[in-house]
Design an enzyme around this catalytic site. Structure first.
Site, PDB file in Angstrom:
ATOM      1  N   ASP A 113       0.966  -1.079   0.053  1.00 51.65           N
ATOM      2  CA  ASP A 113       0.088   0.080   0.042  1.00 51.65           C
ATOM      3  C   ASP A 113       0.989   1.281   0.032  1.00 51.65           C
ATOM      4  O   ASP A 113       1.949   1.399   0.979  1.00 51.65           O
ATOM      5  CB  ASP A 113      -1.040   0.022   1.229  1.00 51.65           C
ATOM      6  N   ASP A 215      -3.199   4.512  -2.353  1.00 46.95           N
ATOM      7  CA  ASP A 215      -4.167   4.927  -1.545  1.00 46.95           C
ATOM      8  C   ASP A 215      -4.519   6.219  -2.119  1.00 46.95           C
ATOM      9  O   ASP A 215      -3.961   7.301  -2.370  1.00 46.95           O
ATOM     10  CB  ASP A 215      -3.717   5.055  -0.228  1.00 46.95           C
ATOM     11  N   HIS A 340     -10.993  -3.161   3.969  1.00 51.84           N
ATOM     12  CA  HIS A 340     -10.931  -2.571   5.357  1.00 51.84           C
ATOM     13  C   HIS A 340     -11.710  -1.423   5.665  1.00 51.84           C
ATOM     14  O   HIS A 340     -11.535  -1.089   6.816  1.00 51.84           O
ATOM     15  CB  HIS A 340      -9.323  -2.358   5.625  1.00 51.84           C
TER      16      HIS A 340
HETATM   17  C1  GLC Z   1      -8.105   5.250   1.946  1.00 56.66           C
HETATM   18  C2  GLC Z   1      -7.857   4.083   2.968  1.00 56.66           C
HETATM   19  C3  GLC Z   1      -8.293   4.378   4.337  1.00 56.66           C
HETATM   20  C4  GLC Z   1      -7.786   5.470   4.864  1.00 56.66           C
HETATM   21  C5  GLC Z   1      -7.709   6.775   3.885  1.00 56.66           C
HETATM   22  C6  GLC Z   1      -6.648   7.746   4.141  1.00 56.66           C
HETATM   23  O1  GLC Z   1      -9.208   5.448   1.769  1.00 56.66           O
HETATM   24  O2  GLC Z   1      -8.258   2.798   2.434  1.00 56.66           O
HETATM   25  O3  GLC Z   1      -8.497   3.110   5.152  1.00 56.66           O
HETATM   26  O4  GLC Z   1      -8.275   5.888   6.175  1.00 56.66           O
HETATM   27  O5  GLC Z   1      -7.291   6.272   2.598  1.00 56.66           O
HETATM   28  O6  GLC Z   1      -5.388   7.498   3.846  1.00 56.66           O
END
Ligand code: GLC
Length: 561
Positions: A113, A215, A340
């Protein structure tokens, strides 16, 4: 339908199945109650033991690890304070190298990630940037002066609720954060930022990782004039993130240039995969643009159509049709049910269906996910039928980024329910800490004594065994891996029936959503001589006639002979 070659050999990520691990709750080797890299390494054989006909391994091809970099864990790793090291919570770089080597040894790829829309506010880059207005990194984040007569520089909101702007005393300026105030957004206009992140990408590629999941990758670009976002037609609540058309803080044309650059770096290496989370406040129509004009951006922009669908055949088929029609020629679709950030699909779908048989829904959903045209992405525990833990005591919740923000009613709900420990066996704490009875980071779901890997392995009819067999069937079937997808019912309301067609193979998938009644299949294909590849009602290898009724909740995958 989009024309695709039904015969061409595919890169690994088109053939393969990706499995998302949330490292905090997958497996804890050092007995501190928090998942770690050694724990994952020790559990690799469960995911893929290198034997394509394994009776005990799921058979996935790649792991996407939610973030493992150094992090103060405000957003559980999605707030990185060192991009080229491993968070001590999870282990060391040596542990990571060992995981990578052991995974590769079994034919499993590792996808990291990459959280570079923002960093943590503890990252030395931000600490320096925030220290005054004329340091070398002063322009690495999005700083704006206060404005006369306005509380904040503009109306941009945080996805986690509240304003997106936080004031820094040292600079007497505001910085912008799409998410939590501890997650300041980078200024991607700055070439130095781009170069620094390119170095991070190369660091991991040189180490041997097989790709990245980017992300929040549609939120890299921002309007250079910081114009206000216009409100959506009819929206009335100015405090709600979703009241706005995010014209100026997301999805700007420059975002495509940034992803093209990242992809160009990946393309210097062999066989690496780029996935991206491009959905935030956008639809499939916008996500599709992230394949790039010449397929030069993401290999797989996440397709959020199944997670946003009710458990209804007409709706689900529409999502597949939409994906088929919109995916550009020579680009490749992907599908997933869970991740998640959202409630697990069984929790979502049991609620909206009249059926309470979660095992039947789990198998039907598995069949759908693994037999449409595209790369399937699984989320840990889904193969067992894990559901959300809805009764975690408030003091045990860990989704601090969401629960601690003073955001009022527009804040999202904590996401802990879908992040509980993997259920390995029936021993205390579900075997999460390899036999040690230590309290895990999040409470184990109370259904673990019945629902766990060990029990599933010994039950021929378990959801796990259905997934395992489905994955094997898929691996051996060119039609299921890359054949064309063709629906056989136009407006399905009780069952989905579709074909997957490759040059030398035709596979028919039938899923009966009716939990009470058998159905007669009335579809425009030859009725005789279909051999069962996998079915919840018929033995594998049996030859059947489509005139036989579909039993309630039957899932059958058949090959024409
Ligand atoms: C993405 C992730 C999430 C996180 C957000 C900020 O949406 O999947 O879990 O809180 O980015 O990084």
């Amino acid at each position: 339908m989009t024309q695709v070659s039904a015969t061409a050999p595919q890169p690994w990520w088109q053939n393969g199945i990706i499995y998302q691990i949330y490292p905090l709750t997958f497996a804890d080797a050092n007995g501190d109650g928090i998942g770690d890299l050694q724990g994952i390494t020790q559990r690799l054989d469960y995911l893929n033991d290198g034997n394509p006909n394994s009776e005990t391994a799921l058979g996935i091809d790649a792991i996407w690890l939610s973030p493992i970099n150094t992090s103060p864990m405000v957003d559980n790793g999605y707030d990185v304070s060192d991009y080229t090291d491993i968070c001590p919570t999870f282990g060391t770089l040596e542990d990571f190298d060992e995981l990578l080597a052991q995974a590769h040894h079994r034919g499993i790829k590792i996808i990291l990630d990459l959280v570079v829309s923002h960093s943590s506010d503890q990252h030395p880059w931000f600490v320096e940037s925030a220290s005054n207005r004329d340091n070398p990194r002063a322009d690495w984040y999005l700083w704006q002066d206060p404005m006369e007569g306005r509380e904040y520089p503009n109306n941009w909101r945080s996805y986690f609720g509240g304003t997106g702007w936080t004031y820094s005393e040292a600079r007497e300026q505001f910085y912008f954060h799409t998410f939590h105030a501890n997650q300041p957004d980078f200024n991607w206009q700055n070439p130095e930022v781009r170069a620094a992140i390119d170095q991070v990408i190369r660091f991991w590629l040189d180490r041997g990782v097989d790709g990245f999941r980017l992300d929040a990758s549609s939120a890299y670009s921002k309007d250079i004039y910081f114009r206000d976002n216009p409100m959506k037609y009819g929206a009335s609540d100015p405090n709600d993130y979703h009241s706005y058309n995010h014209l100026y803080d997301k999805n700007l044309p420059e975002n495509h240039r940034i992803i093209e650059e990242i992809r160009a770096t990946l393309d210097e290496y062999d066989n690496r995969l780029l996935i991206g989370e491009t959905f935030i406040d956008s639809s499939l129509y916008e996500s599709i643009g992230f394949y790039g004009i010449t397929n030069n951006e993401l290999h797989l922009p996440f397709n959020f159509e199944f997670p946003f669908s009710p458990w209804y055949p007409g709706y689900l088929q529409r999502q597949v049709e939409k994906t088929e029609r919109l995916t550009p020629p020579s680009a490749w679709p992907n599908y997933f049910l869970d991740n998640h950030d959202i409630p697990r699909h069984l929790s979502r779908w049991i609620e909206c269906s009249l059926c309470v048989d979660s095992e039947a829904i789990a198998k039907a959903a598995a069949a759908l996910l693994l037999t449409v045209r595209g790369t399937p992405i699984l989320y840990y525990g889904q193969e067992l039928g894990m559901v959300d833990h809805t009764e975690i005591p408030p003091q045990k919740l860990q989704d601090r980024a969401v629960i601690k923000v003073d955001a009022g009613e527009d804040a999202p709900l904590p996401r802990d329910g879908a992040r509980t420990p993997m259920q390995w066996d029936g021993s205390p704490q579900a075997g999460f800490s390899f036999g040690q009875d230590v309290e895990p980071w999040l409470p184990v779901h109370p259904n673990y004594p019945e629902l766990n890997v060990k029990a599933a392995l010994t039950d021929e009819q378990s959801i796990f065994n259905f997934y395992r067999q489905l994955i094997q069937v898929r691996r051996q079937s060119p039609a299921l891996r890359w054949g064309k997808w063709r629906p056989l019912i136009h407006y399905p309301h009780e069952h989905l029936v579709y074909l997957r067609e490759a040059e030398d193979e035709m596979v028919l998938v039938a899923i009966n959503f009716n939990y009470e009644l058998p159905l007669t299949l009335d579809v425009p294909v030859r009725r005789e001589n279909w051999q069962v590849l996998l079915s919840t009602c018929h033995a594998t290898g049996k030859v059947i006639d489509l005139a036989e009724a579909l039993q309630s909740f039957e899932v059958s995958i058949l090959r024409q002979i």
